[in-house]
Design an enzyme around this catalytic site. Sequence first.
Site, PDB file in Angstrom:
ATOM      1  N   ASP A   1      23.210 -31.717  30.242  1.00  0.00           N
ATOM      2  CA  ASP A   1      23.479 -31.243  31.422  1.00  0.00           C
ATOM      3  C   ASP A   1      22.958 -29.786  31.189  1.00  0.00           C
ATOM      4  O   ASP A   1      23.324 -28.950  30.371  1.00  0.00           O
ATOM      5  CB  ASP A   1      24.738 -31.025  31.977  1.00  0.00           C
ATOM      6  CG  ASP A   1      25.116 -30.208  32.963  1.00  0.00           C
ATOM      7  OD1 ASP A   1      24.295 -30.652  34.028  1.00  0.00           O
ATOM      8  OD2 ASP A   1      25.868 -29.712  33.382  1.00  0.00           O
TER       9      ASP A   1
ATOM     10  N   ASP B   1      22.451 -26.041  33.407  1.00  0.00           N
ATOM     11  CA  ASP B   1      22.579 -25.254  34.525  1.00  0.00           C
ATOM     12  C   ASP B   1      21.815 -23.956  34.312  1.00  0.00           C
ATOM     13  O   ASP B   1      21.929 -23.328  33.358  1.00  0.00           O
ATOM     14  CB  ASP B   1      23.859 -25.092  34.818  1.00  0.00           C
ATOM     15  CG  ASP B   1      24.437 -26.548  35.256  1.00  0.00           C
ATOM     16  OD1 ASP B   1      24.062 -27.063  35.793  1.00  0.00           O
ATOM     17  OD2 ASP B   1      25.739 -26.709  34.670  1.00  0.00           O
TER      18      ASP B   1
ATOM     19  N   ARG C   1      19.615 -38.778  31.208  1.00  0.00           N
ATOM     20  CA  ARG C   1      20.534 -38.693  32.119  1.00  0.00           C
ATOM     21  C   ARG C   1      20.316 -39.348  33.352  1.00  0.00           C
ATOM     22  O   ARG C   1      19.210 -39.467  33.753  1.00  0.00           O
ATOM     23  CB  ARG C   1      20.627 -37.389  32.554  1.00  0.00           C
ATOM     24  CG  ARG C   1      22.051 -37.086  33.546  1.00  0.00           C
ATOM     25  CD  ARG C   1      22.316 -35.529  33.768  1.00  0.00           C
ATOM     26  NE  ARG C   1      23.330 -35.443  34.842  1.00  0.00           N
ATOM     27  CZ  ARG C   1      23.793 -34.304  34.959  1.00  0.00           C
ATOM     28  NH1 ARG C   1      23.375 -33.110  34.549  1.00  0.00           N
ATOM     29  NH2 ARG C   1      24.657 -34.284  36.144  1.00  0.00           N
TER      30      ARG C   1
ATOM     31  N   ARG D   1      27.411 -37.436  30.526  1.00  0.00           N
ATOM     32  CA  ARG D   1      26.015 -37.413  30.727  1.00  0.00           C
ATOM     33  C   ARG D   1      25.645 -36.961  29.158  1.00  0.00           C
ATOM     34  O   ARG D   1      26.071 -36.073  28.393  1.00  0.00           O
ATOM     35  CB  ARG D   1      25.590 -36.549  31.493  1.00  0.00           C
ATOM     36  CG  ARG D   1      26.018 -34.809  31.686  1.00  0.00           C
ATOM     37  CD  ARG D   1      27.035 -34.689  32.484  1.00  0.00           C
ATOM     38  NE  ARG D   1      27.385 -33.376  32.788  1.00  0.00           N
ATOM     39  CZ  ARG D   1      28.622 -33.074  33.266  1.00  0.00           C
ATOM     40  NH1 ARG D   1      29.478 -33.796  33.560  1.00  0.00           N
ATOM     41  NH2 ARG D   1      28.753 -31.839  33.685  1.00  0.00           N
TER      42      ARG D   1
END
Length: 503
Positions: free
Chosen positions: A113, A115, A101, A110
């Site tokens: 990811d 989170d 990334r 991307r």
Amino acid sequence: MSLDLTASAGYSSNGKTPVKTHTVYLALGSNLGDRRANLAAALQRLREVVEISRVSSVYETEPVGYAEQPRFFNMVCAGRTALSAEQLLAYAKSIETALGRRPTVRNGPRPIDIDILLYDDLQMHEEHLIIPHPRMRERAFVLVPLAEIAPELTDPVSGHSISALRDAVPQEGVKKLAESLRVPLEHDIQNSRPAVHVRLGRVGVTGLQKAILVGGDERAQWFQVAFDLYADLGPVKAGVHMSRFSEALEEVLDEISQTTWPRVELLAEHLARRIVERQQVLRAEAHLRTTYPLQKWTPISGRPTQEVYGLLAQAVATRKGARRLIGVEVEGMVACPCAQDMVHSLARVRLREEGFPDEAIEKMLDVTPLATHNQRGRAMLMVGTQALIDAQELISIAENAMSSENYALLKRPDELYVVNKAHANPRFVEDVVREMLRSVVERYEHLPPETFVWASQRNEETIHKYDVVAEGWGTLAELRAEIREQTTLEHHTTREEWLRSIE
């Protein structure tokens, strides 16, 4: 960033003491490159710091915020970690960077990811980290997989359940793609019929290396153990699943990860039994080998020296039961009696030629060490029994069977002691094996007659361009009959016969 990965997964560096852990929920997404592989790689690296307990299905979703990009693969995982929220964020960012990334437009494409959605019931609002995730409650591509694995979980901000939050958002752009990241295989090649109909007695993997904690709680030691794992392969099956050997090993080690394994031979037996189950075979074997350090002292100077021996364990299991052996490999010194006898004869002739009387010659030959050629000997001794055998006792038996022990450290007085001891106790390779068998019979009087013993000696020659080897084996009943009763047996039970005679 430096992290104690053992502690981050829930245990202190000694592998025993629990540390405080936190429940976390993480969202993963990918829309560049091999999306499935990116998610798998991210999960793999997260497992180093998160003990992952649940993983959602894989969902294909429409991009949000920036529409001109490929569709995403999304999923959510849950687990426990000893990392702080800030440490976990930093680790997640390091995974993103490692998987390719790079900075791009906000909400742009991307490879991966990651989170942090929830961290216990924590609510924090920092410039670089907001928990719960600020946009979690409005994103179907997060709420749908999260509700799949934790529908009753409560959002600490709104007080609503995750399933209620999911039902409150449109879900048109979210489609379940697969139950997991596993790719369904069309054929099980290993279970197909082979081209040649014949049984193979041993198929497997060798040289698997693992560090394990062995021994009682007060005397536990870390050992680097090499594993050789085998299965019997019937004539109607093309092959075994080689990965299942490693899988069985990991399962067994995971079962004992919070404690120590008491003895390597018990571990070998447990592994052999597990392979029978995992490979669905009639017979399996597990061979273990590691080093076994002992603190000793040199014989004259009294200096401490660490001597390293080999510790061996073997086990065979069937659906009826299992048998196991414990053994050692010991290095020592052997002095050749044949060459010494020739030197003895030469010395008598030379002394007579010099005019010494026979009475004086015999006295001189009796008190003076006589030369011979020496060999470095390597003994192996194994005992097959369900009883617990002390490896140090087997080391002592094997070491004492040779002309002399040897040492990693020898000062000159110690060297004289070892050389003199060896030359006062010359032995053939055959003598060493017979002495080991005799000592086992005497030492283990309490063991049942079906106990199996195997002894081997290899001497590295110094004046010949070959090595010499001797082996002996049999049950204690057979060895006792020959050694004590002077009976001559035409056949001794072999190791393979003993291992295969499982009730």
